[in-house]
Design a protein around this motif. Structure first.
Motif, PDB file in Angstrom:
ATOM      1  N   TRP A   6      23.195 -16.202   6.575  1.00 41.44           N
ATOM      2  CA  TRP A   6      22.083 -17.139   6.403  1.00 41.44           C
ATOM      3  C   TRP A   6      20.968 -16.580   5.530  1.00 41.44           C
ATOM      4  CZ3 TRP A   6      17.881 -14.824   8.611  1.00 41.44           C
ATOM      5  CH2 TRP A   6      18.125 -13.898   9.613  1.00 41.44           C
ATOM      6  N   ILE A   7      21.129 -15.341   5.045  1.00 41.56           N
ATOM      7  CA  ILE A   7      20.145 -14.760   4.129  1.00 41.56           C
ATOM      8  C   ILE A   7      20.774 -14.726   2.748  1.00 41.56           C
ATOM      9  CG2 ILE A   7      18.807 -12.725   3.499  1.00 41.56           C
ATOM     10  CD1 ILE A   7      18.682 -12.000   6.453  1.00 41.56           C
ATOM     11  N   PHE A  27       0.830  -1.204   0.000  1.00 41.48           N
ATOM     12  CA  PHE A  27       0.000   0.000   0.000  1.00 41.48           C
ATOM     13  C   PHE A  27       0.865   1.254   0.000  1.00 41.48           C
ATOM     14  CE2 PHE A  27      -2.266   3.348   2.335  1.00 41.48           C
ATOM     15  CZ  PHE A  27      -3.375   3.496   1.524  1.00 41.48           C
ATOM     16  N   GLU A  28       1.979   1.212   0.697  1.00 43.81           N
ATOM     17  CA  GLU A  28       2.880   2.360   0.772  1.00 43.81           C
ATOM     18  C   GLU A  28       3.743   2.501  -0.483  1.00 43.81           C
ATOM     19  OE1 GLU A  28       4.991   1.773   4.421  1.00 43.81           O
ATOM     20  OE2 GLU A  28       3.238   2.244   5.647  1.00 43.81           O
ATOM     21  N   GLY A  29       3.597   1.581  -1.432  1.00 45.08           N
ATOM     22  CA  GLY A  29       4.317   1.678  -2.684  1.00 45.08           C
ATOM     23  C   GLY A  29       5.723   1.125  -2.652  1.00 45.08           C
ATOM     24  N   LEU A  30       6.069   0.399  -1.609  1.00 43.63           N
ATOM     25  CA  LEU A  30       7.393  -0.195  -1.541  1.00 43.63           C
ATOM     26  C   LEU A  30       7.371  -1.537  -2.266  1.00 43.63           C
ATOM     27  CD1 LEU A  30       8.114   0.577   2.201  1.00 43.63           C
ATOM     28  CD2 LEU A  30       8.895   1.853   0.202  1.00 43.63           C
ATOM     29  N   HIS A  31       8.497  -1.931  -2.826  1.00 39.95           N
ATOM     30  CA  HIS A  31       8.574  -3.172  -3.581  1.00 39.95           C
ATOM     31  C   HIS A  31       9.035  -4.316  -2.687  1.00 39.95           C
ATOM     32  CE1 HIS A  31       7.820  -1.115  -7.329  1.00 39.95           C
ATOM     33  NE2 HIS A  31       8.669  -0.187  -6.932  1.00 39.95           N
ATOM     34  N   ALA A  32       8.394  -5.432  -2.842  1.00 37.12           N
ATOM     35  CA  ALA A  32       8.729  -6.612  -2.049  1.00 37.12           C
ATOM     36  C   ALA A  32       9.942  -7.329  -2.625  1.00 37.12           C
ATOM     37  CB  ALA A  32       7.533  -7.563  -2.018  1.00 37.12           C
ATOM     38  N   SER A  33      10.590  -8.099  -1.798  1.00 40.70           N
ATOM     39  CA  SER A  33      11.694  -8.955  -2.210  1.00 40.70           C
ATOM     40  C   SER A  33      11.255 -10.406  -2.046  1.00 40.70           C
ATOM     41  CB  SER A  33      12.923  -8.719  -1.332  1.00 40.70           C
ATOM     42  OG  SER A  33      13.344  -7.388  -1.421  1.00 40.70           O
ATOM     43  N   ALA A  34      11.744 -11.248  -2.905  1.00 39.97           N
ATOM     44  CA  ALA A  34      11.427 -12.671  -2.786  1.00 39.97           C
ATOM     45  C   ALA A  34      12.175 -13.251  -1.600  1.00 39.97           C
ATOM     46  CB  ALA A  34      11.819 -13.390  -4.066  1.00 39.97           C
ATOM     47  N   TYR A  35      11.527 -14.131  -0.873  1.00 42.20           N
ATOM     48  CA  TYR A  35      12.177 -14.819   0.225  1.00 42.20           C
ATOM     49  C   TYR A  35      11.559 -16.197   0.392  1.00 42.20           C
ATOM     50  CZ  TYR A  35       8.043 -13.385   2.835  1.00 42.20           C
ATOM     51  OH  TYR A  35       6.762 -13.187   3.236  1.00 42.20           O
ATOM     52  N   THR A  36      12.303 -17.075   1.014  1.00 44.04           N
ATOM     53  CA  THR A  36      11.824 -18.416   1.307  1.00 44.04           C
ATOM     54  C   THR A  36      12.030 -18.677   2.787  1.00 44.04           C
ATOM     55  OG1 THR A  36      12.469 -19.175  -0.885  1.00 44.04           O
ATOM     56  CG2 THR A  36      12.105 -20.875   0.776  1.00 44.04           C
ATOM     57  N   VAL A  37      10.976 -19.089   3.469  1.00 43.49           N
ATOM     58  CA  VAL A  37      11.086 -19.441   4.878  1.00 43.49           C
ATOM     59  C   VAL A  37      11.606 -20.863   4.968  1.00 43.49           C
ATOM     60  CG1 VAL A  37       9.823 -19.788   7.030  1.00 43.49           C
ATOM     61  CG2 VAL A  37       9.200 -17.896   5.505  1.00 43.49           C
ATOM     62  N   THR A  38      12.724 -21.029   5.660  1.00 44.14           N
ATOM     63  CA  THR A  38      13.322 -22.357   5.777  1.00 44.14           C
ATOM     64  C   THR A  38      13.303 -22.878   7.206  1.00 44.14           C
ATOM     65  OG1 THR A  38      15.521 -21.419   6.068  1.00 44.14           O
ATOM     66  CG2 THR A  38      14.860 -21.996   3.805  1.00 44.14           C
ATOM     67  N   LYS A  39      13.010 -21.987   8.161  1.00 44.91           N
ATOM     68  CA  LYS A  39      13.028 -22.407   9.554  1.00 44.91           C
ATOM     69  C   LYS A  39      12.177 -21.435  10.361  1.00 44.91           C
ATOM     70  CE  LYS A  39      16.345 -23.343  13.257  1.00 44.91           C
ATOM     71  NZ  LYS A  39      17.766 -23.322  13.617  1.00 44.91           N
ATOM     72  N   GLU A  40      11.408 -21.962  11.283  1.00 44.70           N
ATOM     73  CA  GLU A  40      10.616 -21.131  12.181  1.00 44.70           C
ATOM     74  C   GLU A  40      11.182 -21.280  13.587  1.00 44.70           C
ATOM     75  OE1 GLU A  40       6.059 -20.880  13.831  1.00 44.70           O
ATOM     76  OE2 GLU A  40       6.403 -21.633  11.807  1.00 44.70           O
ATOM     77  N   VAL A  41      11.370 -20.157  14.259  1.00 45.65           N
ATOM     78  CA  VAL A  41      11.918 -20.179  15.615  1.00 45.65           C
ATOM     79  C   VAL A  41      11.031 -19.346  16.538  1.00 45.65           C
ATOM     80  CG1 VAL A  41      14.313 -20.489  14.866  1.00 45.65           C
ATOM     81  CG2 VAL A  41      13.411 -18.202  15.207  1.00 45.65           C
ATOM     82  N   GLU A  42      11.110 -19.640  17.816  1.00 46.09           N
ATOM     83  CA  GLU A  42      10.438 -18.829  18.822  1.00 46.09           C
ATOM     84  C   GLU A  42      11.514 -18.076  19.587  1.00 46.09           C
ATOM     85  OE1 GLU A  42       7.544 -20.709  21.265  1.00 46.09           O
ATOM     86  OE2 GLU A  42       6.810 -21.949  19.614  1.00 46.09           O
ATOM     87  N   GLN A  43      11.236 -16.798  19.875  1.00 51.03           N
ATOM     88  CA  GLN A  43      12.191 -15.972  20.593  1.00 51.03           C
ATOM     89  C   GLN A  43      11.482 -15.239  21.722  1.00 51.03           C
ATOM     90  OE1 GLN A  43      13.511 -13.501  17.305  1.00 51.03           O
ATOM     91  NE2 GLN A  43      15.373 -14.694  17.149  1.00 51.03           N
ATOM     92  N   ASN A  44      12.211 -14.999  22.806  1.00 47.91           N
ATOM     93  CA  ASN A  44      11.663 -14.157  23.852  1.00 47.91           C
ATOM     94  C   ASN A  44      11.847 -12.696  23.439  1.00 47.91           C
ATOM     95  OD1 ASN A  44      14.273 -13.242  24.621  1.00 47.91           O
ATOM     96  ND2 ASN A  44      14.519 -14.990  26.002  1.00 47.91           N
ATOM     97  N   ASP A  45      11.378 -11.775  24.242  1.00 41.54           N
ATOM     98  CA  ASP A  45      11.431 -10.350  23.881  1.00 41.54           C
ATOM     99  C   ASP A  45      12.851  -9.845  23.645  1.00 41.54           C
ATOM    100  OD1 ASP A  45       8.686 -10.201  24.030  1.00 41.54           O
ATOM    101  OD2 ASP A  45       8.661  -9.329  26.044  1.00 41.54           O
TER     102      ASP A  45
END
Length: 54
Positions: free
Chosen positions: A49-50, A15-33
């Protein structure tokens, strides 16, 4: 960030007119604050790792 927050952020970015970059999620992690804050502060730095696409 959960999947709904990611979807919202993606739509807001489009909506803000910014262009997205392609990415692939390879791992999901949980983090504390503290871990998430450290991750967010470091996100814009080059990370081994990116993989850049295209």
């Amino acid at each position: 960030m959960d999947i709904e927050e990611l979807r919202y952020a993606t739509e807001r970015t489009k909506f803000e007119g910014l262009h997205a970059s392609a990415y692939t999620v390879t791992k999901e992690v949980e983090q504390n604050d503290i871990e998430f804050s450290q991750f967010a502060n470091n996100l814009l730095e080059d990370q081994p790792w990116i993989e850049k696409s295209g």
